[in-house]
Design a protein around this motif. Structure first.
Motif, mmCIF file in Angstrom:
data_model
loop_
_atom_site.group_PDB
_atom_site.id
_atom_site.type_symbol
_atom_site.label_atom_id
_atom_site.label_comp_id
_atom_site.label_asym_id
_atom_site.label_seq_id
_atom_site.Cartn_x
_atom_site.Cartn_y
_atom_site.Cartn_z
ATOM 1 N N ILE A 1 85.755 64.806 64.677
ATOM 2 C CA ILE A 1 85.915 63.574 63.891
ATOM 3 C C ILE A 1 85.937 63.897 62.410
ATOM 4 C CG2 ILE A 1 84.798 61.399 63.276
ATOM 5 C CD1 ILE A 1 83.716 61.289 66.141
ATOM 6 N N ARG B 1 89.233 65.445 61.484
ATOM 7 C CA ARG B 1 90.291 64.440 61.399
ATOM 8 C C ARG B 1 90.234 63.669 60.086
ATOM 9 N NH1 ARG B 1 90.247 61.421 67.301
ATOM 10 N NH2 ARG B 1 91.251 63.077 68.513
ATOM 11 N N ASN C 1 86.466 56.256 63.592
ATOM 12 C CA ASN C 1 86.723 56.794 64.925
ATOM 13 C C ASN C 1 86.445 55.752 66.007
ATOM 14 O OD1 ASN C 1 87.048 59.267 66.794
ATOM 15 N ND2 ASN C 1 85.054 58.476 67.378
ATOM 16 N N ASP D 1 90.800 62.275 73.337
ATOM 17 C CA ASP D 1 90.969 60.822 73.430
ATOM 18 C C ASP D 1 91.498 60.437 74.800
ATOM 19 O OD1 ASP D 1 90.163 60.534 70.791
ATOM 20 O OD2 ASP D 1 92.189 60.834 70.038
#
Length: 484
Positions: free
Chosen positions: A9, A12, A195, A206
């Protein structure tokens, strides 16, 4: 969530985290520079008894002054002490209030007078003046009431106040560090919140939140694929070509136990790359030496004929309506055993036409004469065509466009396939980023040693080709594949 999930996360959203951290550092620096520096000076007073009697008298005197010390600390902040100190400094007494503090630790007879001011010299002067004033006031208060004799206690300066060399506030390093920490925490919190709110499918992790279907492979985003979408237009040893070879291999293992040779390629929404994937998968299977039939069953938005440069006005709908025989509609493409059935004219009732017995028989006929049948179907959510077709094939390959489909939409697609009891062979992730936590990368050995065999196989396949596509009944799988 596991630690690896948190790290992904942060990777990202690293730009946002870094931006908020820098913003916190800048804000803390600006705030620190805007604060006027203050200096702190301190003087220490020692409290003792005046008597020098026996040991018992000394112990009694020590108990007496320890009981008194906290009272003297409070007295230091009274007007009786502050007013004389302010007068000696030539300042109003209100200016000293809030600048001076007095304290004494437990089991100690040392009183600390601390003063703060914007001037280092003034801070030392205030502390010294208050300390001297406290000595005089305590000496006066502790004298006998009859006015004769001296005070039983004595306050003495043991540490004179001196101007400090550096300001005590602001603490630049601490403030900047706190600003950076707050910015980092805020950026990390927003990344986690983003997220939670972001339902787009960006990678395999995901995907695992809504399905346990195997991932057959991933296709990295390639800017050249828009102009050169076909596998034959990409370098044979490139990442894109290797991606389809891996999908081909994994699909063969996933489909090995099925009696049906037909595979349906679909997606949740338009624009996820299902048509180009179906075409390139058919090319990859044909390059592997199998005879392949590629069927464009997207009767609403057919693209196969356009990509391959084939006649698309006569095709699947023509065969289903009985206007021409299937063998007359198949078009050979490339140097391998790849035959394409384009969509044909767009009908008024695509779903009903694809659900007819004629469509089922057409697929069965193709399965009898080809090693593999790959069908490009419409997306699942806008129309029901793919769900109808899924009942006639041996398995379904679901395309998932990275950052182009949301988890709720993907879940709806899987539920639609589950309702018709379709066998989902696996998922192919498309448009994966080439860098970052969801990047797709290949490391593979050179295939140069296999090139002579491939050329020899291609030459034999080319020798079997005629100038026009043979009749369907005359197409036979190669001996080695028939033996399999």
């Amino acid at each position: 969530m596991e630690l690896s999930t948190y790290l992904r996360i942060l990777r990202r959203n690293w730009i946002m985290v870094v931006a908020f951290t820098l913003l916190g550092l800048v804000a803390a620096t600006a705030y620190t520079l805007s604060i006027k520096p203050t200096y702190t000076a301190q003087t220490k007073l020692f409290l003792a008894t005046q008597s020098s009697g026996s040991v018992g008298d000394l112990q009694q005197g020590n108990t007496f002054i320890q009981a008194r010390v906290q009272s003297y600390v409070e007295a230091a902040m009274t007007p009786a002490v502050l007013e004389p100190a302010a007068e000696s400094l030539g300042k109003p007494v209100d200016e000293l209030v809030g600048k001076v503090t007095a304290s004494a630790g437990p089991n100690t007879v040392i009183i600390s007078i601390v003063a703060t001011d914007s001037s280092a010299v003034q801070a030392a002067a205030i502390a010294q003046a208050v300390g001297e004033s406290l000595i005089e006031v305590i000496d006066e208060l502790e004298k006998p009431t009859n006015g004769t004799g001296s005070s039983p206690v004595r306050l003495s300066v043991v540490t004179p106040a001196a101007p400090p060399a550096e300001p005590s506030a602001p603490n630049n390093r601490l403030n900047i560090a706190l600003g950076g920490a707050i910015g980092l925490a805020l950026g990390t919190g927003l990344a986690l919140l983003r997220n939670v709110l972001d339902t787009k499918v960006r990678g395999e992790t995901d995907l695992q939140r809504v399905t346990d279907a195997p991932v057959l492979g991933g296709i990295a985003f390639d800017g050249d694929a828009t102009k050169k979408p076909l596998l034959t237009q990409a370098p044979s040893q490139g990442t894109r070509a290797e991606s389809f070879r891996q999908i081909r291999t994994n699909l063969q293992f996933a489909h090995v136990s099925h009696g049906s040779k037909a595979v349906l390629v679909t997606s949740s929404l338009p624009g996820e790359g299902k048509s180009t994937t179906a075409i390139n998968l058919a090319i990859a299977v044909a390059q592997g030496g199998q005879s392949v039939a590629l069927v464009d069953a997207d009767l609403r938005r057919s693209r196969v004929g356009e990509y391959l440069g084939l006649e698309k006005n006569a095709g699947l709908t023509t065969a289903l309506l009985g206007k021409a025989d299937l063998s007359e509609l198949l078009q050979h493409w490339g140097q391998d055993e790849l035959y394409v059935l384009t969509a044909g004219q767009t009908p008024h009732n695509p779903s009903e036409l694809l659900g007819t017995e004629a469509m089922k028989n057409l697929i069965l006929r193709l399965e009898q004469d080809f090693d593999a049948v790959i069908i490009d179907a419409p997306p699942l959510l806008p129309v029901t065509d793919a769900a109808v077709l899924a009942q006639h094939v041996g398995g379904v390959v679901l395309m998932v466009g990275s950052s182009r489909v949301k988890l709720p939409d993907l879940e709806k697609s899987l539920n639609a396939l589950d309702m018709v009891e379709a066998d989902v062979l696996g998922v192919v992730l498309n448009f994966l980023p080439v860098k970052g936590p969801d990047a797709y990368a290949y490391s593979y050995y050179s295939y140069e040693t296999d090139q002579p065999k491939a050329k020899k196989r291609n030459k034999k396949a080319a020798d079997r080709k005629n100038s026009r596509p043979p009749a369907l009944d005359s197409i036979e799988p190669s001996r080695d594949h028939a033996a399999r």
